[in-house]
Design an enzyme around this catalytic site. Structure first.
Site, PDB file in Angstrom:
ATOM      1  N   GLY A  23      -7.670 -11.656   3.549  1.00 56.90           N
ATOM      2  CA  GLY A  23      -6.454 -11.139   2.944  1.00 56.90           C
ATOM      3  C   GLY A  23      -5.890 -12.118   1.928  1.00 56.90           C
ATOM      4  O   GLY A  23      -6.424 -13.212   1.714  1.00 56.90           O
ATOM      5  N   ASP A  24      -4.816 -11.720   1.259  1.00 60.95           N
ATOM      6  CA  ASP A  24      -4.134 -12.566   0.265  1.00 60.95           C
ATOM      7  C   ASP A  24      -5.046 -12.930  -0.904  1.00 60.95           C
ATOM      8  O   ASP A  24      -4.888 -13.979  -1.529  1.00 60.95           O
ATOM      9  CB  ASP A  24      -3.597 -13.866   0.908  1.00 60.95           C
ATOM     10  CG  ASP A  24      -2.749 -13.590   2.135  1.00 60.95           C
ATOM     11  OD1 ASP A  24      -1.857 -12.733   2.045  1.00 60.95           O
ATOM     12  OD2 ASP A  24      -2.989 -14.218   3.190  1.00 60.95           O
ATOM     13  N   GLY A  26      -5.180 -11.305  -3.741  1.00 58.18           N
ATOM     14  CA  GLY A  26      -4.586 -10.942  -5.023  1.00 58.18           C
ATOM     15  C   GLY A  26      -4.928  -9.523  -5.434  1.00 58.18           C
ATOM     16  O   GLY A  26      -5.017  -9.213  -6.626  1.00 58.18           O
ATOM     17  N   LYS A  29      -2.355  -7.278  -7.852  1.00 59.72           N
ATOM     18  CA  LYS A  29      -2.279  -7.431  -9.309  1.00 59.72           C
ATOM     19  C   LYS A  29      -3.189  -6.433 -10.009  1.00 59.72           C
ATOM     20  O   LYS A  29      -2.782  -5.758 -10.964  1.00 59.72           O
ATOM     21  CB  LYS A  29      -2.659  -8.854  -9.699  1.00 59.72           C
ATOM     22  CG  LYS A  29      -2.438  -9.158 -11.177  1.00 59.72           C
ATOM     23  CD  LYS A  29      -2.549 -10.651 -11.445  1.00 59.72           C
ATOM     24  CE  LYS A  29      -2.109 -10.996 -12.857  1.00 59.72           C
ATOM     25  NZ  LYS A  29      -2.085 -12.446 -13.092  1.00 59.72           N
ATOM     26  N   ASN A  49       2.761  -5.341   8.306  1.00 59.21           N
ATOM     27  CA  ASN A  49       2.324  -6.721   8.536  1.00 59.21           C
ATOM     28  C   ASN A  49       1.734  -7.361   7.288  1.00 59.21           C
ATOM     29  O   ASN A  49       1.726  -8.575   7.141  1.00 59.21           O
ATOM     30  CB  ASN A  49       1.276  -6.767   9.654  1.00 59.21           C
ATOM     31  CG  ASN A  49       0.053  -5.912   9.346  1.00 59.21           C
ATOM     32  OD1 ASN A  49       0.179  -4.840   8.759  1.00 59.21           O
ATOM     33  ND2 ASN A  49      -1.119  -6.355   9.751  1.00 59.21           N
ATOM     34  N   HIS A  52       2.240  -7.750  -0.322  1.00 60.41           N
ATOM     35  CA  HIS A  52       1.765  -7.836  -1.704  1.00 60.41           C
ATOM     36  C   HIS A  52       2.904  -8.390  -2.550  1.00 60.41           C
ATOM     37  O   HIS A  52       4.018  -7.879  -2.497  1.00 60.41           O
ATOM     38  CB  HIS A  52       1.375  -6.462  -2.252  1.00 60.41           C
ATOM     39  CG  HIS A  52       0.287  -5.789  -1.492  1.00 60.41           C
ATOM     40  ND1 HIS A  52      -1.011  -6.238  -1.480  1.00 60.41           N
ATOM     41  CD2 HIS A  52       0.302  -4.683  -0.712  1.00 60.41           C
ATOM     42  CE1 HIS A  52      -1.748  -5.442  -0.732  1.00 60.41           C
ATOM     43  NE2 HIS A  52      -0.976  -4.498  -0.250  1.00 60.41           N
ATOM     44  N   THR A 253      -7.273  -8.570  12.556  1.00 60.34           N
ATOM     45  CA  THR A 253      -6.216  -7.578  12.683  1.00 60.34           C
ATOM     46  C   THR A 253      -6.740  -6.438  13.549  1.00 60.34           C
ATOM     47  O   THR A 253      -7.871  -6.483  14.032  1.00 60.34           O
ATOM     48  CB  THR A 253      -5.749  -7.088  11.301  1.00 60.34           C
ATOM     49  OG1 THR A 253      -4.549  -6.335  11.445  1.00 60.34           O
ATOM     50  CG2 THR A 253      -6.814  -6.251  10.612  1.00 60.34           C
ATOM     51  N   VAL A 313       3.607 -13.650   2.135  1.00 59.22           N
ATOM     52  CA  VAL A 313       4.697 -12.775   1.695  1.00 59.22           C
ATOM     53  C   VAL A 313       5.463 -12.226   2.889  1.00 59.22           C
ATOM     54  O   VAL A 313       6.688 -12.093   2.855  1.00 59.22           O
ATOM     55  CB  VAL A 313       4.138 -11.615   0.842  1.00 59.22           C
ATOM     56  CG1 VAL A 313       5.253 -10.653   0.438  1.00 59.22           C
ATOM     57  CG2 VAL A 313       3.449 -12.161  -0.406  1.00 59.22           C
ATOM     58  N   LYS A 345      -7.234 -15.955  -9.366  1.00 60.44           N
ATOM     59  CA  LYS A 345      -6.664 -17.307  -9.313  1.00 60.44           C
ATOM     60  C   LYS A 345      -7.629 -18.398  -9.778  1.00 60.44           C
ATOM     61  O   LYS A 345      -7.614 -19.517  -9.245  1.00 60.44           O
ATOM     62  CB  LYS A 345      -6.143 -17.611  -7.905  1.00 60.44           C
ATOM     63  CG  LYS A 345      -4.864 -16.865  -7.558  1.00 60.44           C
ATOM     64  CD  LYS A 345      -4.218 -17.427  -6.307  1.00 60.44           C
ATOM     65  CE  LYS A 345      -2.836 -16.838  -6.084  1.00 60.44           C
ATOM     66  NZ  LYS A 345      -2.157 -17.417  -4.910  1.00 60.44           N
ATOM     67  N   ASP A 347      -7.460 -20.069 -12.443  1.00 58.36           N
ATOM     68  CA  ASP A 347      -6.720 -21.157 -13.085  1.00 58.36           C
ATOM     69  C   ASP A 347      -6.181 -22.186 -12.104  1.00 58.36           C
ATOM     70  O   ASP A 347      -5.874 -23.313 -12.491  1.00 58.36           O
ATOM     71  CB  ASP A 347      -5.585 -20.601 -13.948  1.00 58.36           C
ATOM     72  CG  ASP A 347      -4.722 -19.592 -13.211  1.00 58.36           C
ATOM     73  OD1 ASP A 347      -5.256 -18.892 -12.337  1.00 58.36           O
ATOM     74  OD2 ASP A 347      -3.522 -19.486 -13.519  1.00 58.36           O
TER      75      ASP A 347
END
Length: 468
Positions: A23-24, A26, A29, A49, A52, A253, A313, A345, A347
């Site tokens: 998860g997480d 991105g 976007k 749970n 974003h 999960t 988040v 990500k 960068d």
């Protein structure tokens, strides 16, 4: 040579985006960016749970239950039957968007088969996560009641959202389930439980009317849209390594987070032609407990966490960070069948003199890499099993992660701020090489490269350009 399969805005009518890590990654976007081209965005798993965080026209939005398509005017949004719904949280999220000028009237539809997350489910989850001692079952959940909700669903004692359309029957079901759950888990005294039940009944009686018009047979709705040739977008929550069946069990999960989960989670046929997009962060992160072979504990962790703003988040917890694990990504690709990948990500890695990627695991004692398909075998309780895992295999059991350590490929960094670069070809050669190595290792074309700060670099077969 990796086949350059690209997203075709005209011919790819049905698109699926799913995470390739814990998860997480991105996902939001790209979902927000592409949603404007679609008639409907549907989420097929998870609940409040997940989280974003997105920026649209300079405004930051935080979503939990709702699909990312809510940020795009005129796009319809669906919560499928694979989603679990906490009514108060959902309404709070809807109200929050309304205050920001986003009205979901006639734009949100919720499956009547979606199961309800009760406040008692949340209390049980919190109790399980606070256990101490030898027999603790703590795994680092978000304490949002998702596990207990899916548990009652599997026991066939849960309550579907559609039951609220018949209040008398719903009241009986809620009363029965409340006392049954408390008997099994012993969370509240009888008097406190009665107060909780009355409070919850009042909440549903007062608030359900606010979304009653949204409740429908979303499976039929989606099937109809697909048959009519409309553009439909499927959005997954969490990531493949958190899948209940194929993730790092038990640190997972309680829903199906993989691409296959879309069929049951939305009630569509496996024969539907779907362009599957995997979202892969340029490094690895995880929230909560569980195996993490490439996890960092030095200054490199601090750099990744700080520059990548790696904070959950939903919970506000700091994420664990490490180098990109290509062994796990290849494992996920094997059962997901992604057509293209969105790398995010990139960068964040610009600050490093050199970057690392995990390409294999080796045994901590013998130093042998995981590539043995033949003997030596060894015996355990009269059972023969292989001493080493073959190359490209991801461990099935958590104890195996303790026996092996990552093998890294080290590549030179680029030490250049790339946040304003507008094409893939403008990227420093070392950054391009990093992307191309991942692509070659996984055997899947990286179609998008997302930068954390600003841009999405879009790679065509012949030209590379930025979608603004």
């Amino acid at each position: 040579m990796v086949e350059r399969r690209c997203y075709d805005k005209v011919n790819d009518k049905v698109l699926l985006i799913s995470g390739m890590q814990w998860g997480d990654e991105g996902k939001g976007k790209l979902v927000t960016h592409l949603s404007k081209d679609f008639d409907l965005v549907a989420r097929y798993n998870g609940g409040h749970n997940s989280g974003h965080e997105m920026y649209l026209d300079g405004v930051k939005y935080k979503l939990h239950s709702l699909p990312c398509g809510v940020l795009v005017p005129n796009t319809l949004n669906v919560l499928g039957n694979g989603v679990v719904v906490h009514l108060e949280s959902l309404l709070s999220e809807i109200d929050g968007l309304l205050k920001l000028g986003i009205d979901l009237t006639n734009r949100l539809f919720i499956s009547e088969r979606a199961h309800l997350v009760l406040d008692l489910h949340i209390a049980i989850d919190s109790q399980l996560e606070s256990e101490q001692g030898e027999y603790s079952t703590t795994i680092g959940t978000t304490k949002r009641g998702i596990g207990p909700t899916n548990s009652t669903k599997c026991k066939r004692t849960g309550i579907q959202l559609g039951e609220l359309l018949n209040w008398d029957n719903f009241e009986k079901l809620l009363t029965k389930l409340t006392y049954k759950l408390n008997h099994e888990n012993k969370v509240f005294s009888n008097s406190d439980l009665a107060d909780l039940l009355n409070k919850e009944l009042e909440i549903y009686k007062t608030n359900f009317s606010k979304i009653a018009h949204c409740v429908c047979d979303t499976s039929y709705m989606i099937q109809k849209y697909i048959k009519e040739g409309k553009k439909v977008f499927f959005e997954g929550a969490n990531g493949a390594l958190l899948d209940l069946a194929l993730g790092t069990y038990p640190y997972v999960t309680s829903s199906n987070t993989t691409t296959s989960g879309v069929y049951n989670g939305l009630g569509i046929s496996p024969s539907v032609k779907i362009l599957k997009v995997g979202v892969l962060k340029a490094y690895q992160t995880r929230i909560g407990q569980g195996p993490f072979p490439t996890e960092l504990f030095d200054d490199n962790y601090v750099k990744l966490q700080k520059h990548g703003s790696e904070v959950g988040v939903t919970t506000g917890r700091t994420r664990r960070c490490g180098w990109l694990d290509l062994v796990s990504a290849k494992y996920v690709q094997g059962f997901s069948g992604f057509d293209v990948i969105n790398l995010t990500k990139l960068d964040v890695l610009s600050q490093f003199d050199e970057v690392k990627l995990c390409t294999n695991y080796k045994h901590k004692v013998t130093g042998t890499t995981l590539k043995n398909l033949l003997p030596p075998f060894r015996y355990l309780h009269n059972t023969i099993y292989r001493e080493f895992l073959e190359e490209g295999r991801y461990p099935n059991c958590c104890y195996q992660f303790d026996e092996y350590e990552p093998v890294y490929k080290t590549m030179p960094g680029w030490k250049t701020d790339i946040s304003d670069f507008k094409t893939f070809e403008q990227l420093p050669q070392n950054a391009q090489n990093y992307v191309l190595f991942i692509e070659e290792y996984l055997g899947v074309f990286i179609h998008w490269v997302c930068l954390f700060i600003n841009n999405i670099t879009f790679r065509w077969e012949l030209a590379k350009m930025l979608i603004k």
